[in-house]
Motif scaffolding. Structure first.
Motif, PDB file in Angstrom:
ATOM      1  N   LYS A 117      27.803  34.507  35.947  1.00  0.00           N
ATOM      2  CA  LYS A 117      27.109  35.052  35.238  1.00  0.00           C
ATOM      3  C   LYS A 117      28.532  36.119  34.589  1.00  0.00           C
ATOM      4  CE  LYS A 117      23.432  32.203  34.698  1.00  0.00           C
ATOM      5  NZ  LYS A 117      23.998  31.436  34.688  1.00  0.00           N
ATOM      6  N   PHE A 118      28.354  36.524  33.415  1.00  0.00           N
ATOM      7  CA  PHE A 118      29.238  37.332  32.852  1.00  0.00           C
ATOM      8  C   PHE A 118      28.696  38.518  33.016  1.00  0.00           C
ATOM      9  CE2 PHE A 118      30.226  40.486  29.007  1.00  0.00           C
ATOM     10  CZ  PHE A 118      31.562  40.536  29.467  1.00  0.00           C
ATOM     11  N   GLY A 119      28.596  39.784  33.245  1.00  0.00           N
ATOM     12  CA  GLY A 119      27.464  41.001  33.451  1.00  0.00           C
ATOM     13  C   GLY A 119      27.983  41.670  32.029  1.00  0.00           C
ATOM     14  N   CYS A 120      29.232  42.512  32.649  1.00  0.00           N
ATOM     15  CA  CYS A 120      29.897  44.098  32.418  1.00  0.00           C
ATOM     16  C   CYS A 120      31.211  43.936  31.840  1.00  0.00           C
ATOM     17  CB  CYS A 120      29.528  44.622  33.332  1.00  0.00           C
ATOM     18  SG  CYS A 120      30.467  45.077  34.624  1.00  0.00           S
ATOM     19  N   THR A 124      47.026  35.587  34.474  1.00  0.00           N
ATOM     20  CA  THR A 124      46.119  36.779  34.435  1.00  0.00           C
ATOM     21  C   THR A 124      44.385  36.713  33.922  1.00  0.00           C
ATOM     22  OG1 THR A 124      46.347  37.380  32.593  1.00  0.00           O
ATOM     23  CG2 THR A 124      48.311  37.967  34.095  1.00  0.00           C
ATOM     24  N   LEU A 125      44.120  35.129  32.880  1.00  0.00           N
ATOM     25  CA  LEU A 125      42.739  34.877  33.099  1.00  0.00           C
ATOM     26  C   LEU A 125      41.574  35.289  34.302  1.00  0.00           C
ATOM     27  CD1 LEU A 125      40.815  33.445  30.990  1.00  0.00           C
ATOM     28  CD2 LEU A 125      41.265  31.576  32.118  1.00  0.00           C
ATOM     29  N   PRO A 126      41.020  36.000  33.795  1.00  0.00           N
ATOM     30  CA  PRO A 126      39.950  36.258  34.696  1.00  0.00           C
ATOM     31  C   PRO A 126      39.253  35.034  35.475  1.00  0.00           C
ATOM     32  CG  PRO A 126      39.426  38.286  32.922  1.00  0.00           C
ATOM     33  CD  PRO A 126      40.271  36.661  32.806  1.00  0.00           C
ATOM     34  N   LEU A 127      38.851  34.519  36.255  1.00  0.00           N
ATOM     35  CA  LEU A 127      38.230  33.975  37.142  1.00  0.00           C
ATOM     36  C   LEU A 127      37.241  33.401  37.060  1.00  0.00           C
ATOM     37  CD1 LEU A 127      38.786  31.811  39.211  1.00  0.00           C
ATOM     38  CD2 LEU A 127      38.046  33.497  41.060  1.00  0.00           C
ATOM     39  N   LEU A 128      36.090  34.291  36.562  1.00  0.00           N
ATOM     40  CA  LEU A 128      34.917  34.037  35.988  1.00  0.00           C
ATOM     41  C   LEU A 128      34.790  32.803  34.519  1.00  0.00           C
ATOM     42  CD1 LEU A 128      31.935  34.630  35.209  1.00  0.00           C
ATOM     43  CD2 LEU A 128      32.866  36.193  33.419  1.00  0.00           C
ATOM     44  N   TRP A 129      36.049  33.568  33.715  1.00  0.00           N
ATOM     45  CA  TRP A 129      36.229  32.752  32.650  1.00  0.00           C
ATOM     46  C   TRP A 129      36.873  31.115  32.596  1.00  0.00           C
ATOM     47  CZ3 TRP A 129      33.032  34.352  29.892  1.00  0.00           C
ATOM     48  CH2 TRP A 129      32.268  35.011  29.626  1.00  0.00           C
ATOM     49  N   TYR A 130      37.630  31.250  33.590  1.00  0.00           N
ATOM     50  CA  TYR A 130      38.035  30.139  34.003  1.00  0.00           C
ATOM     51  C   TYR A 130      36.747  28.678  34.377  1.00  0.00           C
ATOM     52  CZ  TYR A 130      40.325  26.225  37.570  1.00  0.00           C
ATOM     53  OH  TYR A 130      41.147  24.972  37.972  1.00  0.00           O
ATOM     54  N   LEU A 131      36.320  29.761  35.663  1.00  0.00           N
ATOM     55  CA  LEU A 131      35.105  28.866  36.902  1.00  0.00           C
ATOM     56  C   LEU A 131      34.074  28.215  34.492  1.00  0.00           C
ATOM     57  CD1 LEU A 131      34.071  31.406  39.179  1.00  0.00           C
ATOM     58  CD2 LEU A 131      35.423  28.453  39.929  1.00  0.00           C
ATOM     59  N   ARG A 146      34.162  39.867  42.833  1.00  0.00           N
ATOM     60  CA  ARG A 146      33.873  40.146  41.346  1.00  0.00           C
ATOM     61  C   ARG A 146      34.942  39.173  40.863  1.00  0.00           C
ATOM     62  NH1 ARG A 146      29.683  42.006  44.342  1.00  0.00           N
ATOM     63  NH2 ARG A 146      28.649  44.355  43.581  1.00  0.00           N
ATOM     64  N   SER A 147      34.421  38.036  39.621  1.00  0.00           N
ATOM     65  CA  SER A 147      35.193  37.186  39.385  1.00  0.00           C
ATOM     66  C   SER A 147      35.349  37.493  38.122  1.00  0.00           C
ATOM     67  CB  SER A 147      34.341  35.761  39.232  1.00  0.00           C
ATOM     68  OG  SER A 147      33.569  35.767  38.483  1.00  0.00           O
ATOM     69  N   CYS A 148      34.748  38.812  37.502  1.00  0.00           N
ATOM     70  CA  CYS A 148      34.983  38.952  35.822  1.00  0.00           C
ATOM     71  C   CYS A 148      36.751  39.807  36.110  1.00  0.00           C
ATOM     72  CB  CYS A 148      33.554  39.553  35.639  1.00  0.00           C
ATOM     73  SG  CYS A 148      33.840  41.718  36.263  1.00  0.00           S
ATOM     74  N   VAL A 149      36.683  40.754  37.062  1.00  0.00           N
ATOM     75  CA  VAL A 149      38.008  40.901  37.463  1.00  0.00           C
ATOM     76  C   VAL A 149      38.833  40.672  38.466  1.00  0.00           C
ATOM     77  CG1 VAL A 149      36.761  43.331  36.719  1.00  0.00           C
ATOM     78  CG2 VAL A 149      37.382  42.721  38.495  1.00  0.00           C
ATOM     79  N   THR A 150      38.636  39.596  38.822  1.00  0.00           N
ATOM     80  CA  THR A 150      39.918  38.594  39.546  1.00  0.00           C
ATOM     81  C   THR A 150      40.492  37.769  38.588  1.00  0.00           C
ATOM     82  OG1 THR A 150      38.418  39.270  41.567  1.00  0.00           O
ATOM     83  CG2 THR A 150      39.619  37.399  41.556  1.00  0.00           C
ATOM     84  N   PRO A 151      42.157  38.408  38.610  1.00  0.00           N
ATOM     85  CA  PRO A 151      42.443  36.516  37.832  1.00  0.00           C
ATOM     86  C   PRO A 151      42.664  35.072  38.283  1.00  0.00           C
ATOM     87  CG  PRO A 151      43.961  38.253  38.902  1.00  0.00           C
ATOM     88  CD  PRO A 151      42.552  38.706  38.744  1.00  0.00           C
ATOM     89  N   VAL A 152      42.841  34.388  37.961  1.00  0.00           N
ATOM     90  CA  VAL A 152      42.950  32.653  38.534  1.00  0.00           C
ATOM     91  C   VAL A 152      44.075  32.916  39.765  1.00  0.00           C
ATOM     92  CG1 VAL A 152      43.397  30.603  38.569  1.00  0.00           C
ATOM     93  CG2 VAL A 152      41.822  31.714  36.717  1.00  0.00           C
ATOM     94  N   ALA A 153      44.983  33.979  39.604  1.00  0.00           N
ATOM     95  CA  ALA A 153      46.039  33.880  40.053  1.00  0.00           C
ATOM     96  C   ALA A 153      46.170  34.523  42.091  1.00  0.00           C
ATOM     97  CB  ALA A 153      46.995  34.326  40.005  1.00  0.00           C
ATOM     98  N   ALA A 154      44.618  35.266  41.557  1.00  0.00           N
ATOM     99  CA  ALA A 154      44.344  35.747  43.585  1.00  0.00           C
ATOM    100  C   ALA A 154      43.958  34.788  43.905  1.00  0.00           C
ATOM    101  CB  ALA A 154      43.955  37.119  42.461  1.00  0.00           C
ATOM    102  N   ALA A 155      42.950  33.577  43.189  1.00  0.00           N
ATOM    103  CA  ALA A 155      42.701  32.522  43.828  1.00  0.00           C
ATOM    104  C   ALA A 155      43.294  31.397  44.501  1.00  0.00           C
ATOM    105  CB  ALA A 155      41.727  32.327  43.586  1.00  0.00           C
ATOM    106  N   ALA A 156      44.849  31.398  44.002  1.00  0.00           N
ATOM    107  CA  ALA A 156      45.660  30.259  44.660  1.00  0.00           C
ATOM    108  C   ALA A 156      45.644  30.170  45.635  1.00  0.00           C
ATOM    109  CB  ALA A 156      47.242  30.740  44.171  1.00  0.00           C
ATOM    110  N   THR A 190      29.506  37.744  40.806  1.00  0.00           N
ATOM    111  CA  THR A 190      29.805  37.900  42.413  1.00  0.00           C
ATOM    112  C   THR A 190      30.209  35.973  42.559  1.00  0.00           C
ATOM    113  OG1 THR A 190      29.242  39.549  43.083  1.00  0.00           O
ATOM    114  CG2 THR A 190      29.234  38.043  44.665  1.00  0.00           C
ATOM    115  N   VAL A 191      31.410  35.881  43.661  1.00  0.00           N
ATOM    116  CA  VAL A 191      31.578  34.452  43.478  1.00  0.00           C
ATOM    117  C   VAL A 191      32.173  34.764  45.055  1.00  0.00           C
ATOM    118  CG1 VAL A 191      32.351  32.986  41.738  1.00  0.00           C
ATOM    119  CG2 VAL A 191      33.854  34.271  43.055  1.00  0.00           C
TER     120      VAL A 191
END
Length: 153
Positions: free
Chosen positions: A35-38, A18-25, A56-66, A47-48
């Motif tokens: 970048k982290f914005g909001c 459930t970690l946001p993709l943003l933080w993994y990247l 929006r990678s800040c609300v997309t969990p890593v699992a969604a990118a599997a 945006t990726v």
């Protein structure tokens, strides 16, 4: 274990799905252009592309990118020669620059879906990407310049 491809390289993630993709990247892979914005998918700084679609990678969990392809600003064109990146530089779009990676990634998706966008298309597609410096006129001009050059996919 989650497997995903980031900027052409296969990656394995065995942390919290459930970690946001943003933080993994940013934290694990060092892809700090995103970048982290909001933190709520309202500003577009994070945006990726996931399988070619702006996300929006800040609300997309890593699992969604599997099993998917993730492209960050670093992967759009590692040498900075994507038509959007060149137009951004030629037209001096960036002021503070913080939002610009997200702006470019959103614009790349726009040009992929509408290679010759109207002003209304640009305004609609880019409306969720905020620029605190207000460089919207230059952003629109850069998108139009990149579209005129073609080869933006």
């Amino acid at each position: 274990m989650i497997t995903l491809t980031v900027n052409g390289s296969e990656r394995q993630f065995d942390g919290d799905p459930t970690l946001p993709l943003l933080w993994y990247l940013r934290d694990a892979l060092g892809q700090t252009g995103t970048k982290f914005g909001c933190g709520m998918a309202l500003c577009g700084a994070c945006t990726v592309h996931i399988d070619g679609q702006a996300t929006r990678s800040c609300v997309t969990p890593v699992a969604a990118a599997a099993g998917k392809q993730v492209t960050t600003i670093e992967g759009l064109s590692p040498d900075g020669q994507h038509p959007l990146q060149k137009a951004w530089q030629e037209l001096n779009v960036a002021q503070c620059g913080y939002c610009q990676p997200g702006q470019i990634m959103q614009a790349a998706w726009l040009l992929k879906t509408k290679p010759n966008p109207s002003d209304a298309d640009i305004d609609e597609m880019m409306s969720g990407n905020l620029c605190r410096c207000g460089t919207y006129t230059r952003i629109r001009a850069a998108i139009k310049q990149a579209a005129a050059q073609g080869e933006t996919k």
